[in-house]
Design a protein around this motif. Structure first.
Motif, PDB file in Angstrom:
ATOM      1  N   ARG A   1      30.511  38.097  50.513  1.00 59.57           N
ATOM      2  CA  ARG A   1      31.520  38.260  51.252  1.00 59.57           C
ATOM      3  C   ARG A   1      32.369  39.652  50.789  1.00 59.57           C
ATOM      4  O   ARG A   1      32.099  39.434  49.718  1.00 59.57           O
ATOM      5  CB  ARG A   1      32.487  37.094  51.425  1.00 59.57           C
ATOM      6  CG  ARG A   1      32.858  35.777  52.159  1.00 59.57           C
ATOM      7  CD  ARG A   1      33.778  34.849  51.476  1.00 59.57           C
ATOM      8  NE  ARG A   1      34.157  35.193  50.175  1.00 59.57           N
ATOM      9  CZ  ARG A   1      34.546  33.835  49.479  1.00 59.57           C
ATOM     10  NH1 ARG A   1      33.320  33.135  49.681  1.00 59.57           N
ATOM     11  NH2 ARG A   1      35.369  33.679  48.355  1.00 59.57           N
TER      12      ARG A   1
ATOM     13  N   VAL B   1      42.601  36.284  40.794  1.00 57.16           N
ATOM     14  CA  VAL B   1      42.199  36.484  42.030  1.00 57.16           C
ATOM     15  C   VAL B   1      40.815  35.062  42.637  1.00 57.16           C
ATOM     16  O   VAL B   1      40.414  34.911  43.503  1.00 57.16           O
ATOM     17  CB  VAL B   1      41.601  38.134  42.101  1.00 57.16           C
ATOM     18  CG1 VAL B   1      40.902  38.308  43.384  1.00 57.16           C
ATOM     19  CG2 VAL B   1      42.931  38.636  42.069  1.00 57.16           C
TER      20      VAL B   1
ATOM     21  N   GLN C   1      41.902  31.891  44.138  1.00 55.33           N
ATOM     22  CA  GLN C   1      42.573  32.039  44.444  1.00 55.33           C
ATOM     23  C   GLN C   1      41.769  32.221  45.890  1.00 55.33           C
ATOM     24  O   GLN C   1      41.468  31.676  47.221  1.00 55.33           O
ATOM     25  CB  GLN C   1      43.445  33.158  45.091  1.00 55.33           C
ATOM     26  CG  GLN C   1      44.815  32.525  44.088  1.00 55.33           C
ATOM     27  CD  GLN C   1      45.772  34.048  44.149  1.00 55.33           C
ATOM     28  OE1 GLN C   1      45.472  35.139  44.485  1.00 55.33           O
ATOM     29  NE2 GLN C   1      46.999  33.814  43.802  1.00 55.33           N
ATOM     30  N   ASN C   2      41.031  32.934  45.735  1.00 54.40           N
ATOM     31  CA  ASN C   2      39.710  33.513  46.937  1.00 54.40           C
ATOM     32  C   ASN C   2      38.651  32.722  46.085  1.00 54.40           C
ATOM     33  O   ASN C   2      37.120  32.052  47.317  1.00 54.40           O
ATOM     34  CB  ASN C   2      39.387  34.622  47.069  1.00 54.40           C
ATOM     35  CG  ASN C   2      40.854  35.193  47.440  1.00 54.40           C
ATOM     36  OD1 ASN C   2      41.602  34.909  48.013  1.00 54.40           O
ATOM     37  ND2 ASN C   2      41.601  36.157  46.441  1.00 54.40           N
ATOM     38  N   ASN C   3      38.194  31.475  45.799  1.00 52.57           N
ATOM     39  CA  ASN C   3      36.941  30.739  45.538  1.00 52.57           C
ATOM     40  C   ASN C   3      36.051  31.487  45.053  1.00 52.57           C
ATOM     41  O   ASN C   3      34.178  31.420  46.072  1.00 52.57           O
ATOM     42  CB  ASN C   3      36.663  29.867  47.065  1.00 52.57           C
ATOM     43  CG  ASN C   3      37.712  28.620  47.362  1.00 52.57           C
ATOM     44  OD1 ASN C   3      38.491  28.006  46.611  1.00 52.57           O
ATOM     45  ND2 ASN C   3      38.173  29.078  48.221  1.00 52.57           N
ATOM     46  N   TYR C   4      35.608  32.234  44.108  1.00 47.76           N
ATOM     47  CA  TYR C   4      34.866  32.847  43.991  1.00 47.76           C
ATOM     48  C   TYR C   4      33.481  32.218  43.147  1.00 47.76           C
ATOM     49  O   TYR C   4      34.312  31.038  42.337  1.00 47.76           O
ATOM     50  CB  TYR C   4      35.331  34.487  42.788  1.00 47.76           C
ATOM     51  CG  TYR C   4      36.470  35.017  43.753  1.00 47.76           C
ATOM     52  CD1 TYR C   4      36.170  35.603  45.419  1.00 47.76           C
ATOM     53  CD2 TYR C   4      36.021  36.715  43.136  1.00 47.76           C
ATOM     54  CE1 TYR C   4      37.058  36.569  45.977  1.00 47.76           C
ATOM     55  CE2 TYR C   4      37.064  37.595  43.903  1.00 47.76           C
ATOM     56  CZ  TYR C   4      36.850  37.235  45.037  1.00 47.76           C
ATOM     57  OH  TYR C   4      37.652  38.438  45.595  1.00 47.76           O
TER      58      TYR C   4
ATOM     59  N   GLU D   1      38.197  40.439  53.950  1.00 48.09           N
ATOM     60  CA  GLU D   1      38.300  38.766  53.839  1.00 48.09           C
ATOM     61  C   GLU D   1      39.515  38.421  54.152  1.00 48.09           C
ATOM     62  O   GLU D   1      39.960  37.709  54.382  1.00 48.09           O
ATOM     63  CB  GLU D   1      37.834  38.009  52.999  1.00 48.09           C
ATOM     64  CG  GLU D   1      37.958  37.976  51.519  1.00 48.09           C
ATOM     65  CD  GLU D   1      37.330  36.996  51.078  1.00 48.09           C
ATOM     66  OE1 GLU D   1      36.534  36.004  51.749  1.00 48.09           O
ATOM     67  OE2 GLU D   1      37.069  36.754  50.088  1.00 48.09           O
ATOM     68  N   MET D   2      40.604  39.881  52.918  1.00 50.28           N
ATOM     69  CA  MET D   2      42.125  39.010  52.769  1.00 50.28           C
ATOM     70  C   MET D   2      42.489  39.743  54.358  1.00 50.28           C
ATOM     71  O   MET D   2      44.193  39.681  54.469  1.00 50.28           O
ATOM     72  CB  MET D   2      42.257  40.192  51.750  1.00 50.28           C
ATOM     73  CG  MET D   2      41.734  39.697  50.366  1.00 50.28           C
ATOM     74  SD  MET D   2      42.623  40.006  48.749  1.00 50.28           S
ATOM     75  CE  MET D   2      41.313  39.037  47.853  1.00 50.28           C
TER      76      MET D   2
ATOM     77  N   PRO E   1      32.574  37.324  45.149  1.00 47.80           N
ATOM     78  CA  PRO E   1      32.474  36.648  46.378  1.00 47.80           C
ATOM     79  C   PRO E   1      31.610  35.942  46.830  1.00 47.80           C
ATOM     80  O   PRO E   1      30.592  36.601  47.900  1.00 47.80           O
ATOM     81  CB  PRO E   1      33.602  37.559  47.447  1.00 47.80           C
ATOM     82  CG  PRO E   1      33.079  38.421  46.910  1.00 47.80           C
ATOM     83  CD  PRO E   1      33.046  38.571  45.238  1.00 47.80           C
TER      84      PRO E   1
END
Length: 267
Positions: free
Chosen positions: A62, A39, A42-45, A67-68, A118
């Motif tokens: 975020r 995760v 995939q979500n640029n944490y 945001e998803m 995030p």
């Protein structure tokens, strides 16, 4: 014969119970770590910095779930240090107040379980508890939403420390306006009387608390609003464009009473 076979199988499996339990626990832990890693990638944490100082600094934070579900999500900054630890957030409905305070809690929670968060960057002080008064309603409980709020806030007031994070979303809305203002003002005053208050994020529509000296003048209290755009200078709700950004109000509590009630921007 079936029961005899099953009993024999169970007895044989139980001989290896410690090894099986260890293997299952290892597989579960590995699954959690891999899920968090996937995760985050995939979500640029980003990797947060944990510190023993009671501070919270999040750049472009975020909401991990919101945001998803939307096409675009507007990130927000959070900065809580020694002053301005009680953040009172106002704004019209659907302006992003609840999402903002929840995303801060999620960032803090994820940082404490060892996950990336995030945001573009995050410095998170060690937090002993996260208290929530979100007006949740359970169908199985025999209490009203307002009574649940009172119980949650009461627990918060009794047990919160300078290392705690307290979230209050529309506390006082579930009763008479006068009573709600009194409860909300008393809660904020209680936190403001701390030498070093907990980190508090509070959203409300009860802007009456800013009048009649309901709140003390304290360096711990910081007022914020959700930014909106009104191109024509009108006060009609239909003309408001939500920017979903928090905006710190730097004036005094008395000047806060001059906010436009349609969009909560300074007149």
């Amino acid at each position: 014969m079936e029961r005899a076979i099953i009993r024999d199988l169970v007895c044989r499996v139980l001989q290896f119970l410690p090894q099986l339990t260890k293997a299952v626990n290892f597989a579960a832990e590995l699954d959690c770590i891999l899920s968090l890693a996937i995760v985050a990638r995939q979500n640029n944490y980003v990797r947060p910095i944990l510190t023993e100082d009671s501070i919270l600094e999040i750049q472009n934070g975020r909401h991990a779930l919101q945001e998803m579900t939307v096409d675009t999500f507007v990130p927000n900054d959070t900065k809580i240090r020694s002053a301005g630890r009680i953040n009172i957030i106002t704004g019209p409905n659907y302006s992003g107040k609840s999402i903002y305070i929840k995303q801060v809690a999620l960032v803090v929670f994820l940082a404490h379980i060892g996950s990336f968060v995030p945001a573009d960057s995050a410095v998170v002080g060690l937090t002993d508890r996260i208290f929530c008064a979100m007006g949740s309603k359970s169908m199985t409980t025999e209490q009203s939403t307002f009574m649940i709020d009172l119980h949650q806030v009461g627990t918060m007031l009794r047990h919160a420390t300078s290392s705690s994070l307290c979230l209050l979303d529309e506390f006082g809305k579930g009763t008479l306006t006068e009573d709600g203002i009194g409860l909300l003002g008393g809660t904020i005053s209680h936190f403001a009387n701390y030498d070093y208050p907990p980190k508090v994020l509070l959203s409300t529509h009860l802007t009456e608390i800013f009048t009649e000296n309901y709140l003390p003048q304290s360096e711990h209290i910081k007022c914020c609003t959700m930014s909106v755009l009104n191109p024509d200078g009108q006060t009609s709700n239909e003309d408001i464009i939500f920017l979903y950004r928090t905006c710190t109000w730097t004036g005094t509590l008395e000047l806060w009473t001059s906010l436009c009630t349609a969009c909560w921007c300074p007149r």
